[in-house]
Design a protein around this motif. Sequence first.
Motif, PDB file in Angstrom:
ATOM      1  N   VAL A   1      48.917  75.220  43.976  1.00  0.00           N
ATOM      2  CA  VAL A   1      47.470  75.011  43.934  1.00  0.00           C
ATOM      3  C   VAL A   1      47.187  73.521  43.684  1.00  0.00           C
ATOM      4  N   GLN A   2      46.349  72.952  44.559  1.00  0.00           N
ATOM      5  CA  GLN A   2      46.021  71.544  44.445  1.00  0.00           C
ATOM      6  C   GLN A   2      45.459  71.242  43.060  1.00  0.00           C
ATOM      7  N   SER A   3      45.804  70.057  42.547  1.00  0.00           N
ATOM      8  CA  SER A   3      45.286  69.643  41.250  1.00  0.00           C
ATOM      9  C   SER A   3      43.779  69.447  41.330  1.00  0.00           C
ATOM     10  N   GLY A   4      43.306  68.841  42.397  1.00  0.00           N
ATOM     11  CA  GLY A   4      41.867  68.701  42.619  1.00  0.00           C
ATOM     12  C   GLY A   4      41.198  67.802  41.600  1.00  0.00           C
ATOM     13  N   GLY A   5      39.913  68.066  41.340  1.00  0.00           N
ATOM     14  CA  GLY A   5      39.149  67.231  40.428  1.00  0.00           C
ATOM     15  C   GLY A   5      38.427  66.114  41.162  1.00  0.00           C
ATOM     16  N   ALA A   6      37.668  65.323  40.394  1.00  0.00           N
ATOM     17  CA  ALA A   6      36.839  64.267  40.980  1.00  0.00           C
ATOM     18  C   ALA A   6      37.695  63.314  41.803  1.00  0.00           C
ATOM     19  N   MET A   7      37.209  62.910  42.965  1.00  0.00           N
ATOM     20  CA  MET A   7      37.900  61.930  43.809  1.00  0.00           C
ATOM     21  C   MET A   7      37.891  60.575  43.107  1.00  0.00           C
ATOM     22  N   ASP A   8      36.724  60.132  42.631  1.00  0.00           N
ATOM     23  CA  ASP A   8      36.599  58.855  41.929  1.00  0.00           C
ATOM     24  C   ASP A   8      36.572  59.167  40.426  1.00  0.00           C
ATOM     25  N   ARG A   9      37.755  59.162  39.822  1.00  0.00           N
ATOM     26  CA  ARG A   9      37.862  59.542  38.408  1.00  0.00           C
ATOM     27  C   ARG A   9      37.130  58.562  37.501  1.00  0.00           C
ATOM     28  N   PHE A  10      37.065  57.293  37.945  1.00  0.00           N
ATOM     29  CA  PHE A  10      36.387  56.296  37.114  1.00  0.00           C
ATOM     30  C   PHE A  10      34.895  56.615  37.048  1.00  0.00           C
ATOM     31  N   ALA A  11      34.262  56.789  38.211  1.00  0.00           N
ATOM     32  CA  ALA A  11      32.820  57.049  38.243  1.00  0.00           C
ATOM     33  C   ALA A  11      32.492  58.367  37.537  1.00  0.00           C
TER      34      ALA A  11
END
Lengths: 218, 310
Positions: free
Chosen positions: B29-39
């Motif tokens: 299963v893909q880890s996923g989550g926000a693409m731009d972790r900083f923003a």
Amino acid sequence: MPPPRSTPRLRIQPLGDTALLAELGTRLDTALNTRAIALAAALKKRRDVRQAIAGYASVTVQFDPDLATHDSLAAAIKRLAAKHPPMAEPGRLHRIPVIYDGPDLQEVAERLKLSPEKIVEVHTRPIYRVFLVGFVPGWAYLGPLPEELEVPRRHVPRTRVPAGSVAIAGRQTGIYPLPTPGGWHLIGRTTVKLYLPDSDPPCLFRAGDRVKFFAIQP
Amino acid sequence: MTVVLQVSEPGLFTTVQDLGRPGAMSAGVQSGGAMDRFAHSAANLLVGNDPGNATLECTFSGPHLVAEHACLIAITGADFDPRVNGAPTPAWTSVFLSAGDSLTFNGRRAGARVYIAVAGGIEADRWLGSLSTNVMAARGGKQGRSLKAGDTLSAAGEPRRPAVSGRHLPQQLRPEYGDHTLQAIPGPHSKRLNPEGRRLLFESSYRVSRDADRMGYRLEGPQLNTTGDELLSFGLVPGAVQVPHGGQPILLMADHQTAGGYPVVATVISASLPVAAQLLPGDEARFGEIPLESAQRMRKALESALASLR
């Protein structure tokens, strides 16, 4: 204290600034895979490791850069890889029915100079090992595929492969659990569900399990 | 649970995201989550949340949200010209919405993905340890899908710190989104490129193709020829630059496949992933080769910027 057992083929290289790839070897080999699974399990217990994924013969380690460096983690990997892995238990055996009517069956047959019937016979012969679960949810890399069926991946991957497609590439075979892009040759299909989203872990196969295919008519 | 926001229009592709589910990777299963972790993290910190709370990730166009109750929000990431009741409202800044206020976006001016945080975090379906939407698996977030008109959004809890408006992250503390140089470290299979291939990888420009989504970006540019036997599949990370047989590289992003067998010739460093996350099809980018020490310095600079908001 005796020196740790040497692991001459161990190669540890950066994957960016917060991960490493530790390659234990380059052969498709059950013993190497058992060691990779044991190394990943040992690394996962460390506080400075965020995630460790076993490949066929490698471990990909994502670490906490505030707690570890590439060098400190590489040293830990070398130490852990030198230990004897625990005895491998025989994994669970799954018998999977397959309808061998995949869109690439004819092309693969021509390329290998075998009849489609012969491909089915050879593909259903072995008991395959689940080397790793990965790529997409529920996908399991199974092998080793008999040499007679060895074909490289497709040059241009398909952008969408139907769920349940049974495929081969190199010395590997597998089943697409979800409609996804994919570069393997599709030789058949099954209705067995490999991806179980409401279970934890959400997949039928686990690394170390065994799989036997058998042919059924549509 | 109190509804804080009504979704009047969802925007092109708006999903709930947090920092993903790395623990599920061993099940494929893909880890996923926000693409731009900083923003994503900055938006959370601006409203007093933890970086791991869920936010909205809005791709290419913003939603139209109406405040059901007064709430504190922050908008970060791309510049889609955010408006409250039609008047421009500052981004990278915590802002109070009153009940009935309307949050809209006038149109994209720069970047690809806007993040919207709400004090207390956005409530969503939890799957395998994360609230992130996995569209392929149809799990997490809002019933495993992107938002649609009529959806309601609730706050998951109380923010960790008091709600204060006017918290701001100045531009000089943010990633250099305008510079499309993706700093990278040569990958484990970079020796499978000949010297010419390695020169092309780091000296030419690549265009993000139309085949670019949360899984990864197919890039178009000079063909990279790799040599050697087929690789045994191994675990992958975001930022990995894979080269399939066709020789056109693929940059792996947040929803990347967990394992694969194509050579990884370079890996984009963590400090450049936010820049990569803000690229759209048609954008030109190039890879810069950077020493590990510089990559660590850049990562620490962004971490200090986030720490200044705590």
